[in-house]
Write an enzyme that holds these catalytic residues in place. Structure first.
Site, PDB file in Angstrom:
ATOM      1  N   SER A 241     -65.673  -4.723 -12.337  1.00 19.90           N
ATOM      2  CA  SER A 241     -64.787  -3.549 -12.197  1.00 19.90           C
ATOM      3  C   SER A 241     -65.560  -2.244 -12.362  1.00 19.90           C
ATOM      4  CB  SER A 241     -63.624  -3.614 -13.191  1.00 19.90           C
ATOM      5  OG  SER A 241     -64.084  -3.845 -14.509  1.00 19.90           O
ATOM      6  N   HIS A 271     -62.900 -12.527 -13.779  1.00 21.27           N
ATOM      7  CA  HIS A 271     -63.022 -11.244 -14.502  1.00 21.27           C
ATOM      8  C   HIS A 271     -61.705 -11.004 -15.260  1.00 21.27           C
ATOM      9  CE1 HIS A 271     -64.482  -7.397 -15.611  1.00 21.27           C
ATOM     10  NE2 HIS A 271     -64.325  -6.725 -14.492  1.00 21.27           N
ATOM     11  N   HIS A 318     -69.601 -16.129 -20.471  1.00 18.97           N
ATOM     12  CA  HIS A 318     -69.844 -14.736 -20.083  1.00 18.97           C
ATOM     13  C   HIS A 318     -71.184 -14.637 -19.357  1.00 18.97           C
ATOM     14  CE1 HIS A 318     -70.115 -10.352 -20.314  1.00 18.97           C
ATOM     15  NE2 HIS A 318     -68.805 -10.397 -20.462  1.00 18.97           N
ATOM     16  N   ARG A 327     -64.864  -8.390 -29.185  1.00 18.32           N
ATOM     17  CA  ARG A 327     -63.500  -7.999 -28.784  1.00 18.32           C
ATOM     18  C   ARG A 327     -62.531  -9.138 -29.075  1.00 18.32           C
ATOM     19  NH1 ARG A 327     -64.761  -6.519 -22.650  1.00 18.32           N
ATOM     20  NH2 ARG A 327     -65.693  -8.600 -22.862  1.00 18.32           N
ATOM     21  N   ASP A 373     -60.791 -12.181 -23.135  1.00 18.09           N
ATOM     22  CA  ASP A 373     -59.532 -12.657 -22.556  1.00 18.09           C
ATOM     23  C   ASP A 373     -58.959 -13.886 -23.249  1.00 18.09           C
ATOM     24  OD1 ASP A 373     -59.598 -10.659 -20.540  1.00 18.09           O
ATOM     25  OD2 ASP A 373     -61.134 -11.813 -19.501  1.00 18.09           O
TER      26      ASP A 373
HETATM   27  N1  HAX Z   1     -65.572 -23.474 -18.210  1.00 14.37           N
HETATM   28  C1  HAX Z   1     -66.194 -24.374 -17.401  1.00 14.37           C
HETATM   29  N2  HAX Z   1     -67.359 -24.158 -16.786  1.00 14.37           N
HETATM   30  C2  HAX Z   1     -67.963 -22.986 -17.043  1.00 14.37           C
HETATM   31  C3  HAX Z   1     -67.425 -22.019 -17.905  1.00 14.37           C
HETATM   32  C4  HAX Z   1     -66.164 -22.287 -18.485  1.00 14.37           C
HETATM   33  N3  HAX Z   1     -65.548 -21.411 -19.257  1.00 14.37           N
HETATM   34  N4  HAX Z   1     -68.272 -20.981 -17.949  1.00 14.37           N
HETATM   35  C5  HAX Z   1     -69.321 -21.278 -17.147  1.00 14.37           C
HETATM   36  N5  HAX Z   1     -69.128 -22.484 -16.590  1.00 14.37           N
HETATM   37  C6  HAX Z   1     -69.977 -23.149 -15.613  1.00 14.37           C
HETATM   38  C7  HAX Z   1     -70.148 -22.278 -14.381  1.00 14.37           C
HETATM   39  O1  HAX Z   1     -69.025 -22.396 -13.528  1.00 14.37           O
HETATM   40  C8  HAX Z   1     -71.442 -22.814 -13.812  1.00 14.37           C
HETATM   41  O2  HAX Z   1     -71.126 -24.054 -13.192  1.00 14.37           O
HETATM   42  P1  HAX Z   1     -71.903 -24.537 -11.845  1.00 14.37           P
HETATM   43  O3  HAX Z   1     -73.360 -24.531 -12.211  1.00 14.37           O
HETATM   44  O4  HAX Z   1     -71.332 -25.880 -11.603  1.00 14.37           O
HETATM   45  O5  HAX Z   1     -71.562 -23.520 -10.809  1.00 14.37           O
HETATM   46  C9  HAX Z   1     -72.253 -23.117 -15.061  1.00 14.37           C
HETATM   47  O6  HAX Z   1     -71.295 -23.291 -16.122  1.00 14.37           O
HETATM   48  C10 HAX Z   1     -73.241 -22.050 -15.460  1.00 14.37           C
HETATM   49  O7  HAX Z   1     -72.534 -20.831 -15.583  1.00 14.37           O
HETATM   50  P2  HAX Z   1     -73.070 -19.672 -16.530  1.00 14.37           P
HETATM   51  O8  HAX Z   1     -74.397 -19.243 -16.024  1.00 14.37           O
HETATM   52  O9  HAX Z   1     -72.958 -20.086 -17.966  1.00 14.37           O
HETATM   53  O10 HAX Z   1     -71.969 -18.532 -16.329  1.00 14.37           O
HETATM   54  P3  HAX Z   1     -71.890 -17.427 -15.192  1.00 14.37           P
HETATM   55  O11 HAX Z   1     -72.678 -16.247 -15.644  1.00 14.37           O
HETATM   56  O12 HAX Z   1     -72.210 -17.979 -13.851  1.00 14.37           O
HETATM   57  O13 HAX Z   1     -70.331 -17.104 -15.191  1.00 14.37           O
HETATM   58  C11 HAX Z   1     -68.218 -16.573 -16.088  1.00 14.37           C
HETATM   59  C12 HAX Z   1     -69.722 -16.341 -16.191  1.00 14.37           C
HETATM   60  C13 HAX Z   1     -67.512 -15.615 -17.011  1.00 14.37           C
HETATM   61  C14 HAX Z   1     -67.767 -16.295 -14.654  1.00 14.37           C
HETATM   62  C15 HAX Z   1     -67.915 -18.041 -16.480  1.00 14.37           C
HETATM   63  O14 HAX Z   1     -68.322 -18.268 -17.822  1.00 14.37           O
HETATM   64  C16 HAX Z   1     -66.462 -18.426 -16.310  1.00 14.37           C
HETATM   65  O15 HAX Z   1     -66.058 -18.791 -15.199  1.00 14.37           O
HETATM   66  N6  HAX Z   1     -65.615 -18.346 -17.403  1.00 14.37           N
HETATM   67  C17 HAX Z   1     -64.209 -18.622 -17.303  1.00 14.37           C
HETATM   68  C18 HAX Z   1     -63.451 -17.451 -16.709  1.00 14.37           C
HETATM   69  C19 HAX Z   1     -63.416 -16.289 -17.677  1.00 14.37           C
HETATM   70  O16 HAX Z   1     -63.084 -16.418 -18.840  1.00 14.37           O
HETATM   71  N7  HAX Z   1     -63.704 -15.086 -17.160  1.00 14.37           N
HETATM   72  C20 HAX Z   1     -63.675 -13.844 -17.960  1.00 14.37           C
HETATM   73  C21 HAX Z   1     -65.059 -13.353 -18.306  1.00 14.37           C
HETATM   74  C22 HAX Z   1     -65.053 -12.097 -19.129  1.00 14.37           C
HETATM   75  C23 HAX Z   1     -64.496 -10.961 -18.370  1.00 14.37           C
HETATM   76  O17 HAX Z   1     -65.029 -10.449 -17.415  1.00 14.37           O
HETATM   77  N8  HAX Z   1     -63.332 -10.572 -18.749  1.00 14.37           N
HETATM   78  O18 HAX Z   1     -62.646  -9.657 -18.067  1.00 14.37           O
END
Ligand code: HAX
Length: 440
Positions: A241, A271, A318, A327, A373
């Protein structure tokens, strides 16, 4: 010129001199290298942006102009003795770079109160959408309808001098932030409260008025809004964002266009939309297990089922943080103080014990800890706001403080159009074979 604007101008003038000197002396110093992996994998770890308002440390979490969340809770002026900080104070801190006094915060609150009028065509634009429309879509359309009130695009069309960009961006920013609580509350009351609206109370603080217009006129919810609006405001510049607002703003799209673009990014489930996904996921778990306080083993099994289904556990992980998000902790402390027996909060706390070791055991997740979140929805449900599709709108109202304070700085520092270089896989292959140069 109003006092806040005068102070911002003074800070920006000295920052401009300082940055000019800094670049003259150090502009060619390298601040990192980029690997092919980073180009393909979400640009993690590439330092390529300047955002003045806050800085994220992977281990410690966010600092706003050098202050952690617990420090802000202690140092920022409050509406209630011993209560939560006023987010107007955080805005002042991000914009001016100094901790505000109570009078400084009043300056912001007064300015927002004066600028908060929302014209009727904005409500008409929202009313034109079917009731089934997601609240974030309604919100962004409301912001786009508000763009008629923006001065930047009009001044640009008339041929404004570059030197004035910062000034009109500042005014549009203040107007937009002032108007958002009304737009958000209108959407909530339209979609969930029988289209029965509540008039603003002109003398309330920004969050107090939001709580009032939403229909939650109690001290607990109002204090929660002050905390919520403070902790969701900013998370340095690279998140979707903030980065989108900055990127779109770099084309000299005005604050309304830039902020709306950023909020379309906030509306993604990886996000900001994760806040609705968390509560949806917990509600589904409760329904599935037929209990409002699932046992630890039941939660563990449900988490495994989620992962086996190829889904993420919302609220965990994250891209930058590698510890429990402060937070999350601030919200947990609020919950433990005001609603220690709340079953949904207790479930969130149980999940916090159970999920990290499970995610850790997968071996691929870089951060198994909760983010912002994972907690917010449970606190909102406690006060009766169970309509989880609305939650990201609250996040968006708060995020305006950070991304728009940053946009003011972008214009004050005359940041240029953002345009990084991209490559194709074909060109990468040729480069690897030594047949071409791709980064010249
Ligand atoms: N549950 C299951 N799998 C997860 C996970 C979770 N909470 N978090 C990461 N992973 C997975 C990824 O999908 C990725 O899988 P693949 O290799 O199979 O593609 C692997 O673990 C490695 O990911 P990472 O390097 O640890 O994490 P990223 O930097 O790629 O992604 C995310 C960060 C926040 C997108 C991710 O942790 C996620 O999808 N979390 C759940 C959604 C979430 O809570 N989003 C909010 C984030 C905070 C925010 O912006 N708030 O507004």
């Amino acid at each position: 010129m109003d006092l806040l604007k005068e102070r911002f101008k003074a800070k920006a003038d000295s920052a401009n001199i300082e940055i000019k000197e800094l670049l003259k002396e150090h502009g060619s110093k390298k601040i990192g290298e980029v690997t092919l992996g980073q180009a393909y994998q979400g640009m993690r770890g590439i330092t390529g942006l300047v955002t003045e308002t806050s800085l994220l440390d992977a281990q410690e979490g966010i600092r706003f102009r050098g202050y952690t969340i617990p420090e802000l809770q202690e140092k920022l002026p409050k509406a209630v003795e011993g209560g939560q900080p006023l987010p107007e104070g955080l805005f002042y801190l991000m914009l001016i770079g100094e901790l505000p006094t109570k009078e400084d915060v009043e300056l912001v609150t007064d300015s927002l109160q004066r600028r908060s009028h929302v014209p009727n065509h904005v409500f008409a634009a929202i009313d034109a959408l079917p009731m089934t429309t997601h609240p974030m879509t309604m919100f962004v359309i409301g912001v786009m309808a508000l763009q008629t009130e923006g001065e930047f695009s009009k001044a640009y069309a008339k041929g404004m001098n570059k030197k004035d960009y910062w000034s009109i961006t500042f005014d549009d920013t203040m107007d937009l932030i002032a108007r958002l609580p009304r737009v958000a509350a209108y959407i909530y009351r339209r979609k969930y409260k029988n289209n029965e609206h509540i008039n603003p109370k002109g003398l309330l603080d920004w969050s107090g008025n939001l709580a009032h217009m939403l229909g939650y006129d109690n001290e607990g919810f109002t204090e929660l809004m002050r905390l919520y609006m403070t902790i969701h405001a900013d998370h340095e510049g690279g998140n979707v964002s903030a980065h989108t607002t900055h990127l779109v703003g770099s084309a000299l799209s005005d604050p309304y266009l830039s902020y709306a673009a950023g909020m379309n990014g906030l509306a993604g489930p990886l996000h900001g939309l994760a806040n609705q996904e968390v509560i949806k996921w917990i509600f589904e778990m409760q329904a599935n297990l037929e209990t409002d306080l699932p046992a630890r083993e039941q939660i563990a099994k449900y988490v495994q089922d989620t992962l086996n289904g190829g889904k993420v556990v919302p609220g965990y992980g994250h891209a930058v943080l590698r510890k429990t998000d402060p937070r999350f902790t601030a919200q947990m402390e609020f919950g433990k103080k005001y609603m220690p027996e709340d079953k949904l909060c207790r479930t969130v706390w149980n999940i916090y014990e159970i999920v990290p070791p499970i995610l850790q055991s997968l071996g691929k997740i870089k951060n198994p800890w909760p983010n912002v979140d994972a907690h917010s929805g449970a606190l909102l449900v406690h006060y009766g706001m169970a309509e989880y599709e609305f939650y990201t709108v609250l996040f968006a109202v708060s995020r305006s403080l950070g991304v728009l304070a940053s946009l003011c700085w972008d214009r004050a520092l005359s940041f240029p159009l953002e345009r990084p270089k991209s490559v194709t896989t074909e060109s990468v292959k040729l480069w690897l074979e030594g047949k071409s140069e791709i980064w010249d």
